[in-house]
Motif scaffolding. Structure first.
Motif, PDB file in Angstrom:
ATOM      1  N   UNK A   1      36.121   0.286 -14.827  1.00 24.19           N
ATOM      2  CA  UNK A   1      35.447   1.419 -14.214  1.00 24.19           C
ATOM      3  C   UNK A   1      36.462   2.448 -13.749  1.00 24.19           C
ATOM      4  N   UNK A   2      37.624   2.452 -14.395  1.00 23.67           N
ATOM      5  CA  UNK A   2      38.700   3.347 -14.004  1.00 23.67           C
ATOM      6  C   UNK A   2      39.398   3.885 -15.248  1.00 23.67           C
ATOM      7  N   UNK A   3      40.511   4.583 -15.065  1.00 21.53           N
ATOM      8  CA  UNK A   3      41.192   5.244 -16.171  1.00 21.53           C
ATOM      9  C   UNK A   3      42.027   4.292 -17.023  1.00 21.53           C
ATOM     10  N   UNK A   4      42.442   3.159 -16.469  1.00 18.26           N
ATOM     11  CA  UNK A   4      43.256   2.196 -17.205  1.00 18.26           C
ATOM     12  C   UNK A   4      43.287   0.886 -16.426  1.00 18.26           C
ATOM     13  N   UNK A   5      43.864  -0.143 -17.040  1.00 18.27           N
ATOM     14  CA  UNK A   5      44.059  -1.405 -16.332  1.00 18.27           C
ATOM     15  C   UNK A   5      45.541  -1.728 -16.296  1.00 18.27           C
ATOM     16  N   UNK A   6      45.957  -2.417 -15.242  1.00 17.08           N
ATOM     17  CA  UNK A   6      47.326  -2.913 -15.116  1.00 17.08           C
ATOM     18  C   UNK A   6      47.303  -4.391 -15.440  1.00 17.08           C
ATOM     19  N   UNK A   7      48.246  -4.814 -16.279  1.00 15.05           N
ATOM     20  CA  UNK A   7      48.228  -6.200 -16.745  1.00 15.05           C
ATOM     21  C   UNK A   7      49.632  -6.778 -16.775  1.00 15.05           C
ATOM     22  N   UNK A   8      49.713  -8.096 -16.594  1.00 17.70           N
ATOM     23  CA  UNK A   8      50.981  -8.821 -16.682  1.00 17.70           C
ATOM     24  C   UNK A   8      50.771 -10.016 -17.600  1.00 17.70           C
ATOM     25  N   UNK A   9      51.685 -10.212 -18.530  1.00 15.68           N
ATOM     26  CA  UNK A   9      51.597 -11.332 -19.463  1.00 15.68           C
ATOM     27  C   UNK A   9      52.440 -12.480 -18.924  1.00 15.68           C
ATOM     28  N   UNK A  10      51.824 -13.672 -18.863  1.00 14.44           N
ATOM     29  CA  UNK A  10      52.517 -14.874 -18.399  1.00 14.44           C
ATOM     30  C   UNK A  10      52.208 -16.024 -19.352  1.00 14.44           C
ATOM     31  N   UNK A  11      53.018 -17.041 -19.313  1.00 13.31           N
ATOM     32  CA  UNK A  11      52.744 -18.243 -20.105  1.00 13.31           C
ATOM     33  C   UNK A  11      51.581 -18.990 -19.448  1.00 13.31           C
ATOM     34  N   UNK A  12      50.653 -19.485 -20.269  1.00 16.70           N
ATOM     35  CA  UNK A  12      49.469 -20.140 -19.714  1.00 16.70           C
ATOM     36  C   UNK A  12      49.831 -21.336 -18.838  1.00 16.70           C
ATOM     37  N   UNK A  13      50.896 -22.060 -19.174  1.00 15.05           N
ATOM     38  CA  UNK A  13      51.243 -23.227 -18.368  1.00 15.05           C
ATOM     39  C   UNK A  13      51.774 -22.850 -16.990  1.00 15.05           C
ATOM     40  N   UNK A  14      52.131 -21.575 -16.777  1.00 15.85           N
ATOM     41  CA  UNK A  14      52.609 -21.148 -15.458  1.00 15.85           C
ATOM     42  C   UNK A  14      51.465 -20.736 -14.533  1.00 15.85           C
ATOM     43  N   UNK A  15      50.248 -20.648 -15.063  1.00 18.11           N
ATOM     44  CA  UNK A  15      49.093 -20.138 -14.317  1.00 18.11           C
ATOM     45  C   UNK A  15      48.193 -21.289 -13.863  1.00 18.11           C
TER      46      UNK A  15
END
Length: 146
Positions: A38-52
């Motif tokens: 619902x905004x102009x863009x999204x902020x994203x961070x890529x991480x390894x799935x096992x770290x989450x």
């Protein structure tokens, strides 16, 4: 190793990312991200799935994107805030919505993608990489992986 934490708007879903350093953040200006946020863009961070590590009620919304890849969007089942997603084109990786990080005010994006559909009033810094659509997979990972 540090633990970076975040969660949804209502607090029912929380997560922790175990990493050596804060993952780089990028901004996506595609129309899907604009509609989801619902905004102009999204902020994203890529991480390894096992770290989450995620706790709390999460719903998995699955859809096939334009490229044919399957995307699994994880949202809090209470407030429906989008927390992270995985994508069949990036096995072993999760894309965390950086706006859900507890330390969101410390983030500095390292790149902007899909600027071909960015809002015309958004002004991007001259010193960051920008891509009309997606970066190549190799270049994308070079930018977003610490």
């Amino acid at each position: 190793m540090i633990a970076i934490e975040g969660g949804c708007r209502c607090g029912a879903t929380r997560y922790s990312i175990a990493v050596e350093v804060m993952p780089p953040v990028y901004c996506c200006h595609c129309t899907d991200c604009q509609r989801w946020t619902g905004s102009a863009f999204s902020e994203q961070a890529v991480v390894r799935t096992e770290s989450l590590t995620v706790t709390g009620p999460v719903v998995d919304y699955i859809y096939e994107n334009r490229s044919g890849a399957q995307s699994h969007q994880r949202v809090c089942s209470v407030c429906h805030a989008r927390i992270f997603n995985t994508n069949s084109r990036l096995p072993g990786m999760a894309v965390v919505r950086a706006g859900t990080l507890d330390a969101m005010c410390t983030l500095e994006p390292r790149a902007h993608i899909w600027v071909s559909s960015k809002q015309p009033w958004v002004v991007l810094p001259d010193d960051l990489p920008t891509f009309l659509e997606n970066a190549s997979p190799a270049e994308f990972l070079r930018i977003v992986m610490p």
